[in-house]
Design an enzyme around this catalytic site. Structure first.
Site, PDB file in Angstrom:
ATOM      1  N   THR A   1      26.633 -28.051   3.389  1.00 53.20           N
ATOM      2  CA  THR A   1      27.176 -28.020   2.025  1.00 53.20           C
ATOM      3  C   THR A   1      28.441 -28.857   1.865  1.00 53.20           C
ATOM      4  OG1 THR A   1      28.236 -25.927   2.565  1.00 53.20           O
ATOM      5  CG2 THR A   1      26.147 -25.818   1.392  1.00 53.20           C
ATOM      6  N   ASN A   2      29.065 -29.265   2.966  1.00 55.95           N
ATOM      7  CA  ASN A   2      30.209 -30.179   2.823  1.00 55.95           C
ATOM      8  C   ASN A   2      29.740 -31.522   2.290  1.00 55.95           C
ATOM      9  OD1 ASN A   2      31.682 -28.155   3.980  1.00 55.95           O
ATOM     10  ND2 ASN A   2      31.821 -29.127   5.983  1.00 55.95           N
ATOM     11  N   ASP A   3      28.757 -32.095   2.989  1.00 56.66           N
ATOM     12  CA  ASP A   3      28.238 -33.384   2.524  1.00 56.66           C
ATOM     13  C   ASP A   3      27.503 -33.245   1.203  1.00 56.66           C
ATOM     14  OD1 ASP A   3      28.767 -35.830   3.950  1.00 56.66           O
ATOM     15  OD2 ASP A   3      27.956 -34.829   5.721  1.00 56.66           O
TER      16      ASP A   3
ATOM     17  N   SER B   1      18.904 -26.536   7.412  1.00 58.32           N
ATOM     18  CA  SER B   1      20.260 -26.010   7.398  1.00 58.32           C
ATOM     19  C   SER B   1      21.042 -26.797   6.358  1.00 58.32           C
ATOM     20  CB  SER B   1      20.897 -26.146   8.776  1.00 58.32           C
ATOM     21  OG  SER B   1      22.232 -25.708   8.713  1.00 58.32           O
TER      22      SER B   1
ATOM     23  N   ARG C   1      23.108 -30.258  16.507  1.00 63.32           N
ATOM     24  CA  ARG C   1      22.975 -31.393  15.598  1.00 63.32           C
ATOM     25  C   ARG C   1      23.086 -32.684  16.386  1.00 63.32           C
ATOM     26  NH1 ARG C   1      27.237 -32.243  10.883  1.00 63.32           N
ATOM     27  NH2 ARG C   1      28.563 -32.920  12.600  1.00 63.32           N
TER      28      ARG C   1
ATOM     29  N   ARG D   1      28.055 -29.269  17.055  1.00 67.57           N
ATOM     30  CA  ARG D   1      28.235 -30.706  16.851  1.00 67.57           C
ATOM     31  C   ARG D   1      28.257 -31.373  18.215  1.00 67.57           C
ATOM     32  NH1 ARG D   1      32.012 -28.151  13.542  1.00 67.57           N
ATOM     33  NH2 ARG D   1      31.805 -28.625  11.315  1.00 67.57           N
TER      34      ARG D   1
ATOM     35  N   MET E   1      55.130 -10.205 -22.149  1.00 71.17           N
ATOM     36  CA  MET E   1      56.265  -9.494 -22.705  1.00 71.17           C
ATOM     37  C   MET E   1      56.431  -8.137 -22.057  1.00 71.17           C
ATOM     38  SD  MET E   1      57.271  -8.153 -26.429  1.00 71.17           S
ATOM     39  CE  MET E   1      56.906  -6.499 -25.918  1.00 71.17           C
TER      40      MET E   1
ATOM     41  N   GLY F   1      54.806 -11.792 -16.382  1.00 70.77           N
ATOM     42  CA  GLY F   1      54.913 -13.021 -17.165  1.00 70.77           C
ATOM     43  C   GLY F   1      54.629 -12.767 -18.626  1.00 70.77           C
TER      44      GLY F   1
ATOM     45  N   GLU G   1      21.570 -32.175   3.265  1.00 72.02           N
ATOM     46  CA  GLU G   1      22.942 -32.488   2.869  1.00 72.02           C
ATOM     47  C   GLU G   1      23.026 -33.719   1.985  1.00 72.02           C
ATOM     48  OE1 GLU G   1      25.326 -33.293   6.330  1.00 72.02           O
ATOM     49  OE2 GLU G   1      23.673 -34.274   7.359  1.00 72.02           O
TER      50      GLU G   1
ATOM     51  N   CYS H   1      25.486 -24.368   7.104  1.00 71.69           N
ATOM     52  CA  CYS H   1      26.468 -24.589   8.162  1.00 71.69           C
ATOM     53  C   CYS H   1      27.695 -25.345   7.673  1.00 71.69           C
ATOM     54  CB  CYS H   1      25.838 -25.317   9.339  1.00 71.69           C
ATOM     55  SG  CYS H   1      25.246 -26.964   8.940  1.00 71.69           S
TER      56      CYS H   1
ATOM     57  N   ARG I   1      47.571   3.771 -12.739  1.00 73.91           N
ATOM     58  CA  ARG I   1      46.508   2.793 -12.502  1.00 73.91           C
ATOM     59  C   ARG I   1      46.146   2.851 -11.031  1.00 73.91           C
ATOM     60  NH1 ARG I   1      50.684  -2.154 -13.158  1.00 73.91           N
ATOM     61  NH2 ARG I   1      51.951  -1.431 -11.430  1.00 73.91           N
TER      62      ARG I   1
ATOM     63  N   LYS J   1      46.600  -0.493 -19.231  1.00 78.67           N
ATOM     64  CA  LYS J   1      47.572   0.560 -19.496  1.00 78.67           C
ATOM     65  C   LYS J   1      47.037   1.518 -20.561  1.00 78.67           C
ATOM     66  CE  LYS J   1      51.818  -0.925 -19.122  1.00 78.67           C
ATOM     67  NZ  LYS J   1      52.894  -1.831 -19.604  1.00 78.67           N
TER      68      LYS J   1
ATOM     69  N   ARG K   1      54.499  -1.444 -25.838  1.00 80.73           N
ATOM     70  CA  ARG K   1      54.222  -1.898 -24.475  1.00 80.73           C
ATOM     71  C   ARG K   1      53.008  -2.806 -24.450  1.00 80.73           C
ATOM     72  NH1 ARG K   1      53.544   3.753 -21.405  1.00 80.73           N
ATOM     73  NH2 ARG K   1      54.085   2.508 -19.569  1.00 80.73           N
TER      74      ARG K   1
ATOM     75  N   TYR L   1      20.444 -17.100   7.138  1.00 76.53           N
ATOM     76  CA  TYR L   1      21.723 -16.913   7.823  1.00 76.53           C
ATOM     77  C   TYR L   1      22.787 -17.846   7.262  1.00 76.53           C
ATOM     78  CZ  TYR L   1      20.793 -21.209  10.446  1.00 76.53           C
ATOM     79  OH  TYR L   1      20.550 -22.520  10.771  1.00 76.53           O
TER      80      TYR L   1
ATOM     81  N   HIS M   1      42.211 -34.032   7.182  1.00 77.41           N
ATOM     82  CA  HIS M   1      41.516 -33.816   8.453  1.00 77.41           C
ATOM     83  C   HIS M   1      42.130 -32.653   9.217  1.00 77.41           C
ATOM     84  CE1 HIS M   1      40.793 -34.577  12.792  1.00 77.41           C
ATOM     85  NE2 HIS M   1      39.569 -34.857  12.368  1.00 77.41           N
TER      86      HIS M   1
END
Ligand code: ADP
Ligand code: MG
Ligand code: MG
Length: 911
Positions: free
Chosen positions: A798-800, A795, A646, A591, A109, A107, A776, A863, A352, A29, A98, A883, A468
């Site tokens: 990144t989950n595992d 590849s 895979r 998969r 003042m 949230g 992985e 992947c 703004r 502001k 202000r 990629y 899941h």
């Protein structure tokens, strides 16, 4: 954070000293008030106390040295400029106080207006307002002064001293009903004087002190309250949600009051320079005559559309329009503003860069390019993948009165209506008849995959955002509400109960995967135009749809810019085809486990139960043509593009019925005296294969090394499918990916066998098959240099990698403790949603560097689910991967973000 500052450190900036780039120091502001002042726009004079002063106050519990003196100096020069003194009994200067942080934050003042009024200066204010002529008769001036005073006590009481706001509201309502009116304008000066007395009593009752009469004390208390509001509970909560750092602090703006409540030739309003909902050009705003501050948005009286100001006050209206045009050109973006007209004189109180919907973001970016205000790089920077994703979901048309019966977790966004079914098999049956179905389960498991594919949406009564159901549904871009625990699911009875009502199989429900809400009956759904465009059924050149044209233009630019290729995760021909229409440049993860489910279960059971080699070989031989046919379909859809397949990854017991169910079956069958030989054999196998930690057990490459012929069958099916495509004139580019490798020897063993088969199958067909591995397992990342010797590509799974890197099981942890970690700020966001750059990301970086050092040109992709996450895409761009691969639905998002990663300039705070 709050470093020691010297006594003469500058804590206060006059509006003429700041500019819009000083948001860190002056807050949004304050920085923009300064910017407008320096543009020569009519901003009431004032000054800003910096965020540094706030940080120092919060660190020590007192105002930093030098602050009080600097406030004094700036106040004096403000008084000189205005020719008035704060709270002067004859002719008072009044100010507003202000808050204003770097990021706009509900949230904190709110504002206190009319600081400087007290029992004396209210009389002076009235005299000045009456004396200065204008349309306000002296009675009007009196009314104005007492109205301003009661507002001060109300706002000051509520926001500075925590007096419950309802008490003031209540007293105001009483005054109005005593007068027999609903309109606050009907209260005259005497009524308002009475109200001031009532307000003072309320103030005294709640604070134990009289309302402060000293103007400077009012000012200091208000400033302090703004500082302290930074740590108010609501503000802390909001910051956590929005991931705004906790140590920024807020600035405080002290602004000369201008009055919109001086009579009918005064008023106050808000406006946008374009429609923030659709992005359409034109002025959008509301105006309220004879009103102050928040009255416009508070809905006390009916506002009029801004256009009507043209009739009320043509001069101010024209000036406002020209200022708005100037602000747009200056900020090169949609602006929102607050203004006040005091007796025909226009004042700008705030501007703004305005918030907007996802659709408006694209449309406006496109328009600004047309208008020559920004270039396409900038347009790309102004939109983001989260907005695009939002535009791709169908939405409910909730204009009718639909009440949700339950609320769960919005696990995978979108809107879906359909017939309730309780089993995967029934979902498949009804979908085959062309029905939309909602699959309802307590929770889903891998066995439900076919049902989930067939269903329009998935509803579970258990599980969180990483259950899941949630993870798989997100992967498929399918609507899912999880963890709606008010719903009692009774699968055997094919019934659910919720809110005292029962829903049987065949009844219709609607679920909103964005809000998590569940409705009974069918809520109408509007499909996404953006998806229709991606699917090719809307031609952006030939339809009059500003959104589709803007999306087309920006996507085309992103594609031209990006270095990262975007592939898709797809296991079926249909998914592959869809992803290709969405712009996928190949498959990064196909998969193969679904190829072992459904009617192939029999064969898999035989394979697992086989004692003798010939039994096993027979089962594999029967599976071979089925798998080959699957691959042929996928290669055909991805003709000419790479397809990474895979080899089978999950633990084998996932293909067998659960232990408890088998045990019951066996017991029941025995009871009845039936033949239980097969059931018993299965039960024994399941017992034998039981693992305490299946995710760390016999799976991935380990299976391939333990079960003879399994990988070989898959490799053969892939190679044969590729050859058959080539013979048919197509181009198949298979890349065989070995999962869960941790040591180069594992890969070498698999590869030796695979190469033999490939050579034999491929012959002179011209088909080339690459062999590579997932990275992985942390050990694979750390020995990437060795593994690269045997791998033609990496590849990153990144989950595992996240699961094993952190050492927690994805299926278990969210419900167990993620909430606490998020609360404590150990995570800003779940590391399964957005890659943990410092830890897991470091593993990716090391593996990429060492892999490429060992084998220059090594092809690198990712992947995991992170491949479609905007922030992660930027990281993968930085690390230099070739990629990303993501679910079909996320492909456009990844394309956009890969383009943005190229044009992104550092230090952007687009939030
Ligand atoms: P918020 O951030 O909640 O919008 P603001 O500080 O902008 O709070 O102020 C609330 C209202 O008071 C706005 O309508 C604003 O225009 C008005 N206002 C603030 N300062 C002044 C002032 N000096 N003179 C007149 N109106 C003001
Ligand atoms: Mg405001
Ligand atoms: Mg994995």
């Amino acid at each position: 954070m709050a470093a020691q500052k010297t006594v003469d450190h500058k804590y206060v900036y006059d509006f003429s000293e700041g500019n819009k780039d000083l948001k860190d120091l002056l807050g949004g502001k304050g920085a923009n008030l300064a910017e407008m002042t320096n543009l020569g726009l009519p901003v009431p004079p004032g000054f800003t106390i910096t965020t540094e002063a706030c940080q120092a106050y919060l660190a020590t519990g007192r105002e930093p040295d030098g602050l009080a003196g600097q406030i004094e100096t700036h106040l004096e020069s403000l008084e000189r400029a205005m020719g008035k003194r704060l709270g002067d009994p004859q002719d008072p200067l009044l100010v507003s106080v202000r808050s204003g942080a770097k990021f706009s934050m509900p949230g904190m003042m709110e504002t206190v207006l009319n600081v400087g009024l007290n029992d004396q200066s209210v009389v002076g204010l009235s005299a000045q307002a009456g004396g200065s002529g204008g349309q306000a008769a002296s009675g009007g001036a009196d009314r104005f002064a007492w109205d301003s005073y009661r507002r001060l006590i109300q706002m000051f009481g509520k926001t500075v001293c925590d007096v419950p706001g309802e008490e003031f509201e209540h007293a105001l309502d009483q005054a109005k009903s005593a007068k027999g009116t609903h309109n606050d304008l009907d209260l005259d000066a005497d009524d308002l004087r009475g109200l001031v007395d009532a307000y003072k009593k309320i103030f005294l009752k709640h604070t134990g002190r009289e309302f402060p009469q000293q103007p400077r004390e009012q000012l200091d208390l208000a400033i302090r309250a703004v500082f302290e509001s930074w740590n108010a509970e609501r503000a802390v909560l909001y910051r956590r949600q929005e991931r705004i750092p906790a140590d920024l602090g807020t600035a405080v703006n002290v602004v000369t009051m201008v009055f919109g409540n001086l009579g009918p030739d005064s008023g106050t309003g808000v406006a946008f320079t374009r429609d923030p909902a659709s992005g359409a050009q034109g002025i959008y705003g509301d105006y309220l005559a004879n009103a102050q501050g928040e009255d416009v948005v508070a809905g006390i009286r009916n506002t009029v559309p801004l256009q009507e100001l043209a009739q009320l006050d043509r001069t101010s209206y024209d000036e406002l329009l020209s200022i708005m045009a100037r602000l747009e050109a200056h900020y090169r973006d949609l602006c929102d503003i607050e203004f006040t007209i005091e007796r025909g004189k226009l004042w700008m109180l705030q501007t703004r860069v305005g918030k907007r919907t996802a659709a408006a973001a694209f449309v406006i970016a496109g328009q600004l390019v047309d208008e020559g205000l920004i270039d396409l790089d900038e347009a790309l920077h102004r939109v983001n993948g989260a907005q695009l994703a939002q535009l791709m979901f169908p939405r409910f048309q909730l204009d009718h009165e639909f009440q949700p019966v339950a609320t769960g977790i919005g696990a995978s966004p979108g809107a879906a209506s359909g017939t309730v079914v309780f089993t995967s098999a029934r979902a498949v049956e009804l979908a085959a008849e062309g029905k939309s179905v909602i699959l309802v389960r307590r929770e889903t498991n891998p066995d439900d995959l076919n049902g989930m594919i067939a269903a329009k949406g998935i509803l579970t009564s258990r599980g969180g955002k990483t259950s899941h159901a949630a993870v798989v549904a997100r992967g498929m871009g399918k609507t899912c509400v999880s963890g709606a625990d008010d719903i009692e699911v009774n699968v055997p009875a094919k019934r659910l109960t919720v809110a005292g009502q029962t829903v049987d199989e065949g009844d219709v429900v609607s679920i909103d995967g964005t809000t998590g809400k569940v409705y009974l009956g069918e809520v109408p759904v509007r499909p996404s135009e953006v998806v229709q465009y991606f699917e090719g059924s809307l031609d952006p050149e030939h339809i009059d749809n500003a959104l589709v044209r803007a999306v087309h233009r920006i996507m085309t630019h992103a594609d031209g810019k990006r270095r990262l290729a975007v592939r898709t995760n797809a296991d079926t021909g249909a998914d592959a085809a869809r992803a290709r229409r969405f712009g996928a440049e190949g498959i990064g993860l196909c998969r193969t486990e679904h190829m072992f489910l459904g009617d192939r279960r029999e064969l898999v059971e035989r394979l697992i139960l086989s004692r003798a080699a010939d039994e096993r070989e027979a089962a594999l031989e029967a599976l071979l043509p089925l798998q080959r046919a699957d691959f042929v379909e996928i290669f055909r859809e991805m003709d000419g593009l790479p397809v990474t397949v895979r080899l089978i990854d999950p633990p084998l017991h996932e293909f067998l019925p659960p232990l408890e169910q088998l045990a019951v079956n066996v017991a029941v069958a025995q009871e009845r005296g039936e033949d239980v030989a097969k059931e018993e054999a299965l039960l024994a196998a399941v017992r034998r294969m039981h693992e305490e930690n299946p995710m760390l057990g016999l799976r991935g490459v380990r299976l391939g090394l333990v079960i003879p012929g399994l990988f070989a069958m898959q490799v053969r099916a892939i190679a044969e499918a590729a050859v058959s495509c080539a013979r048919g004139g197509g181009v198949a580019k298979p890349e065989i990916m070995v999962p869960l490798v941790g040591a180069v020897q594992e890969l070498e063993t698999v590869r030796a066998e695979a190469e033999k088969i490939i050579a034999e199958v491929v012959g002179d067909s011209g088909v080339e098959v690459l062999i590579g591995t997932m990275i992985e397992v942390p050990r694979a990342a750390l020995t990437a240099g060795q593994i690269a010797e045997a791998a033609q590509f990496f590849s990153f799974g990144t989950n595992d990698l996240t699961q094993m890197g952190w050492g927690f099981s994805r299926d278990d942890v969210e419900g167990a403790f993620f909430w606490r970690y998020l609360e404590l700020g150990i995570f800003g966001i779940s590391p399964f949603e957005s890659i943990d750059r410092d830890g897991v990301g470091r593993l990716v970086r090391i593996a990429a560097e060492e892999g490429r050092a060992a084998r220059p040109g090594l092809k690198l992709g990712v992947c995991g689910e992170h491949g479609g996450d905007p922030d992660s895409v930027h990281f993968f761009h930085e690390v230099g991967l070739d990629y990303v691969s993501c679910s079909p639905f996320r492909v456009p998002v990844a394309r956009l973000e890969a383009g943005r990663a190229v044009v992104e300039t550092d230090g952007s705070d687009s939030r």
